[in-house]
Motif scaffolding. Structure first.
Motif, PDB file in Angstrom:
ATOM      1  N   VAL A 101       3.571  12.273   4.032  1.00 32.69           N
ATOM      2  CA  VAL A 101       3.595  11.238   2.987  1.00 32.69           C
ATOM      3  C   VAL A 101       4.962  11.211   2.311  1.00 32.69           C
ATOM      4  CG1 VAL A 101       2.709  10.643   0.689  1.00 32.69           C
ATOM      5  CG2 VAL A 101       1.118  11.162   2.540  1.00 32.69           C
ATOM      6  N   SER A 102       5.477  12.374   1.958  1.00 35.23           N
ATOM      7  CA  SER A 102       6.798  12.444   1.352  1.00 35.23           C
ATOM      8  C   SER A 102       7.859  11.842   2.273  1.00 35.23           C
ATOM      9  CB  SER A 102       7.144  13.902   1.033  1.00 35.23           C
ATOM     10  OG  SER A 102       8.451  14.025   0.546  1.00 35.23           O
ATOM     11  N   ALA A 143       0.443   5.456   2.120  1.00 31.25           N
ATOM     12  CA  ALA A 143       1.816   5.591   1.615  1.00 31.25           C
ATOM     13  C   ALA A 143       2.708   4.474   2.126  1.00 31.25           C
ATOM     14  CB  ALA A 143       2.385   6.952   2.013  1.00 31.25           C
ATOM     15  N   GLN A 144       2.515   4.067   3.349  1.00 33.17           N
ATOM     16  CA  GLN A 144       3.357   3.023   3.920  1.00 33.17           C
ATOM     17  C   GLN A 144       3.134   1.673   3.246  1.00 33.17           C
ATOM     18  OE1 GLN A 144       3.569   3.622   8.416  1.00 33.17           O
ATOM     19  NE2 GLN A 144       2.079   5.183   7.840  1.00 33.17           N
ATOM     20  N   HIS A 145       1.931   1.450   2.724  1.00 37.62           N
ATOM     21  CA  HIS A 145       1.661   0.216   1.978  1.00 37.62           C
ATOM     22  C   HIS A 145       2.160   0.309   0.537  1.00 37.62           C
ATOM     23  CE1 HIS A 145      -0.783  -1.929   4.987  1.00 37.62           C
ATOM     24  NE2 HIS A 145      -1.125  -0.705   5.386  1.00 37.62           N
ATOM     25  N   LEU A 146       2.266   1.516   0.006  1.00 40.31           N
ATOM     26  CA  LEU A 146       2.729   1.678  -1.371  1.00 40.31           C
ATOM     27  C   LEU A 146       4.233   1.473  -1.515  1.00 40.31           C
ATOM     28  CD1 LEU A 146       0.637   4.705  -2.679  1.00 40.31           C
ATOM     29  CD2 LEU A 146       0.146   2.255  -2.828  1.00 40.31           C
ATOM     30  N   GLY A 204       3.951   0.606 -11.700  1.00 45.00           N
ATOM     31  CA  GLY A 204       4.305   1.483 -12.805  1.00 45.00           C
ATOM     32  C   GLY A 204       3.391   2.675 -12.992  1.00 45.00           C
ATOM     33  N   SER A 205       2.430   2.874 -12.099  1.00 45.93           N
ATOM     34  CA  SER A 205       1.459   3.958 -12.238  1.00 45.93           C
ATOM     35  C   SER A 205       2.037   5.304 -11.801  1.00 45.93           C
ATOM     36  CB  SER A 205       0.214   3.677 -11.387  1.00 45.93           C
ATOM     37  OG  SER A 205      -0.433   2.492 -11.786  1.00 45.93           O
ATOM     38  N   ALA A 206       1.389   6.357 -12.285  1.00 44.26           N
ATOM     39  CA  ALA A 206       1.606   7.704 -11.753  1.00 44.26           C
ATOM     40  C   ALA A 206       0.488   7.954 -10.749  1.00 44.26           C
ATOM     41  CB  ALA A 206       1.564   8.737 -12.865  1.00 44.26           C
ATOM     42  N   VAL A 207       0.859   8.090  -9.493  1.00 43.81           N
ATOM     43  CA  VAL A 207      -0.105   8.145  -8.393  1.00 43.81           C
ATOM     44  C   VAL A 207       0.015   9.484  -7.679  1.00 43.81           C
ATOM     45  CG1 VAL A 207      -0.810   7.091  -6.202  1.00 43.81           C
ATOM     46  CG2 VAL A 207       0.005   5.642  -8.079  1.00 43.81           C
ATOM     47  N   ALA A 208      -1.122  10.115  -7.395  1.00 46.25           N
ATOM     48  CA  ALA A 208      -1.139  11.331  -6.581  1.00 46.25           C
ATOM     49  C   ALA A 208      -1.741  11.005  -5.220  1.00 46.25           C
ATOM     50  CB  ALA A 208      -1.955  12.421  -7.259  1.00 46.25           C
ATOM     51  N   LEU A 209      -1.139  11.541  -4.180  1.00 46.41           N
ATOM     52  CA  LEU A 209      -1.649  11.371  -2.816  1.00 46.41           C
ATOM     53  C   LEU A 209      -1.846  12.761  -2.215  1.00 46.41           C
ATOM     54  CD1 LEU A 209       0.671   8.564  -1.384  1.00 46.41           C
ATOM     55  CD2 LEU A 209      -1.643   8.301  -2.245  1.00 46.41           C
ATOM     56  N   SER A 210      -3.060  13.084  -1.843  1.00 48.91           N
ATOM     57  CA  SER A 210      -3.308  14.357  -1.186  1.00 48.91           C
ATOM     58  C   SER A 210      -2.874  14.272   0.270  1.00 48.91           C
ATOM     59  CB  SER A 210      -4.803  14.709  -1.261  1.00 48.91           C
ATOM     60  OG  SER A 210      -5.533  13.943  -0.308  1.00 48.91           O
ATOM     61  N   GLY A 211      -2.999  15.386   0.986  1.00 46.38           N
ATOM     62  CA  GLY A 211      -2.690  15.376   2.403  1.00 46.38           C
ATOM     63  C   GLY A 211      -3.726  14.597   3.193  1.00 46.38           C
ATOM     64  N   GLY A 212      -3.352  14.224   4.420  1.00 46.66           N
ATOM     65  CA  GLY A 212      -4.299  13.526   5.293  1.00 46.66           C
ATOM     66  C   GLY A 212      -3.663  12.338   5.977  1.00 46.66           C
ATOM     67  N   GLU A 263      -6.064   2.084   8.915  1.00 43.21           N
ATOM     68  CA  GLU A 263      -5.138   1.038   8.490  1.00 43.21           C
ATOM     69  C   GLU A 263      -5.829   0.049   7.559  1.00 43.21           C
ATOM     70  OE1 GLU A 263      -1.866  -1.431   7.988  1.00 43.21           O
ATOM     71  OE2 GLU A 263      -2.039   0.668   8.616  1.00 43.21           O
ATOM     72  N   ALA A 264      -7.057  -0.326   7.884  1.00 44.42           N
ATOM     73  CA  ALA A 264      -7.813  -1.247   7.021  1.00 44.42           C
ATOM     74  C   ALA A 264      -8.080  -0.605   5.662  1.00 44.42           C
ATOM     75  CB  ALA A 264      -9.122  -1.635   7.705  1.00 44.42           C
ATOM     76  N   ILE A 265      -8.442   0.657   5.657  1.00 43.07           N
ATOM     77  CA  ILE A 265      -8.689   1.378   4.404  1.00 43.07           C
ATOM     78  C   ILE A 265      -7.418   1.450   3.572  1.00 43.07           C
ATOM     79  CG2 ILE A 265      -9.216   3.659   3.451  1.00 43.07           C
ATOM     80  CD1 ILE A 265     -11.123   4.015   5.897  1.00 43.07           C
ATOM     81  N   ALA A 266      -6.297   1.723   4.225  1.00 39.60           N
ATOM     82  CA  ALA A 266      -5.021   1.823   3.511  1.00 39.60           C
ATOM     83  C   ALA A 266      -4.664   0.513   2.814  1.00 39.60           C
ATOM     84  CB  ALA A 266      -3.914   2.232   4.478  1.00 39.60           C
ATOM     85  N   ARG A 267      -4.850  -0.598   3.515  1.00 37.16           N
ATOM     86  CA  ARG A 267      -4.558  -1.913   2.900  1.00 37.16           C
ATOM     87  C   ARG A 267      -5.437  -2.157   1.682  1.00 37.16           C
ATOM     88  NH1 ARG A 267      -4.397  -3.720   8.351  1.00 37.16           N
ATOM     89  NH2 ARG A 267      -6.517  -4.548   8.115  1.00 37.16           N
ATOM     90  N   ALA A 268      -6.731  -1.845   1.811  1.00 31.76           N
ATOM     91  CA  ALA A 268      -7.652  -2.063   0.692  1.00 31.76           C
ATOM     92  C   ALA A 268      -7.336  -1.147  -0.480  1.00 31.76           C
ATOM     93  CB  ALA A 268      -9.095  -1.847   1.164  1.00 31.76           C
TER      94      ALA A 268
END
Length: 282
Positions: free
Chosen positions: A133-134, A115-118, A100-108, A87-92
């Motif tokens: 994530v989807s 994803a929940q912070h995005l 406006g970015s194009a962002v890729a998120l791998s599995g994990g 959770e701390a890593i996700a926030r950071a």
């Protein structure tokens, strides 16, 4: 149980896991002395780590899992590991994302937390091979639709799920996923890993996932690995990228100081959640 007690339990189990990996095995009586807790507490911690697939219990103690390089825990099992750190890593990590970015998120499970912070970052295009994530974005979209909002919500995102064959960690891999990724270009890739080390680079126990992750890395302008401190020094069956392919590692405060120094010798930037960012190397 209070949050503080939960945190202490997570920290204690992380110390036990580090000790098992470092020494190749530990005894219960050694852990009770080292951690200053009861025999029963240590045995409960070992039970939890064994259920997560992190250690193998033996008479009087625990050893590393015998097939660590090829063993792939399921998504639910991994979700229970290092929850506070993820959770701390996700926030950071979310703070690194530009609207406006194009962002890729791998599995994990760490990218799942990210994803929940995005959801609050506006106008993103998100490409992922992770079903969980989807689902984060799809659940948010449906919730907004039920609320009948008069205008597009601030954190709305266009989400593309690659398709492919499902792994135990709920990632989609294989030729379908690879073809979907290889023609795309991402501003930033957030990559979860099974293991990261100087010798093994970025690795996974799943050969098909390794190939899909290679396509992600090749298609990204910036590669950000999100990994808690227990991933350092772990080497999976297949390496899919060398360490110098990583621009930024986002990790937690459990990463030891001597390891941080080693990381900084090989990476452009190390971000430790909850601590001030250091200047990025040129």
């Amino acid at each position: 149980m209070s949050d503080n007690q939960n945190l202490l339990a997570e920290q204690r189990r992380a110390l036990i896991l580090d000790e098992v990996r470092r020494r190749g095995g530990v005894r219960v009586n050694e852990l009770t002395r080292k951690l200053n807790v009861s025999d029963m507490t240590v045995r409960r911690d070992l039970d939890v780590l064994a259920r997560q697939g992190a250690v193998e219990k033996v008479h009087g103690g625990a050893v590393p899992v015998a097939d660590a390089s090829s063993h792939e825990p399921g998504f639910e099992a991994k979700s229970a590991m290092e929850m506070s750190a993820k959770e701390a890593i996700a926030r950071a990590a979310a703070e690194l994302v530009v609207p406006g970015s194009a962002v890729a998120l791998s599995g994990g499970t760490t990218t799942f937390a990210l994803a929940q912070h995005l959801l609050e970052v506006p106008d993103l295009t998100v490409v992922t091979n992770s079903v969980p994530v989807s689902n984060v974005f799809e659940t948010a979209r449906r919730s907004q639709a039920r609320a009948a909002l008069p205008q597009q919500p601030r954190g709305s995102a266009v989400v593309v799920l690659t398709g492919g064959t499902r792994t135990p960690s709920d990632s989609l891999v294989g030729p379908v996923a690879d073809r979907a990724i290889e023609g795309l270009h991402f501003d930033v890739l957030f990559l979860g890993v099974h293991g990261i080390s100087v010798r093994g680079g970025l690795s996974t126990p799943n050969l098909a996932e390794a190939e899909t992750n290679r396509r992600f890395v090749e298609s990204a302008r910036r590669v950000v690995v999100v990994a808690d401190h227990t991933k350092w020094g772990t080497v999976g069956l297949s390496t899919f990228a060398p360490l110098d392919a990583v621009d930024t590692l986002v990790t937690d405060s459990g990463m030891p100081g001597e390891v941080r120094e080693e990381i900084c010798e090989h990476l452009r930037e190390l971000v430790v959640a909850g601590e001030p960012r250091t200047a990025e190397a040129p």
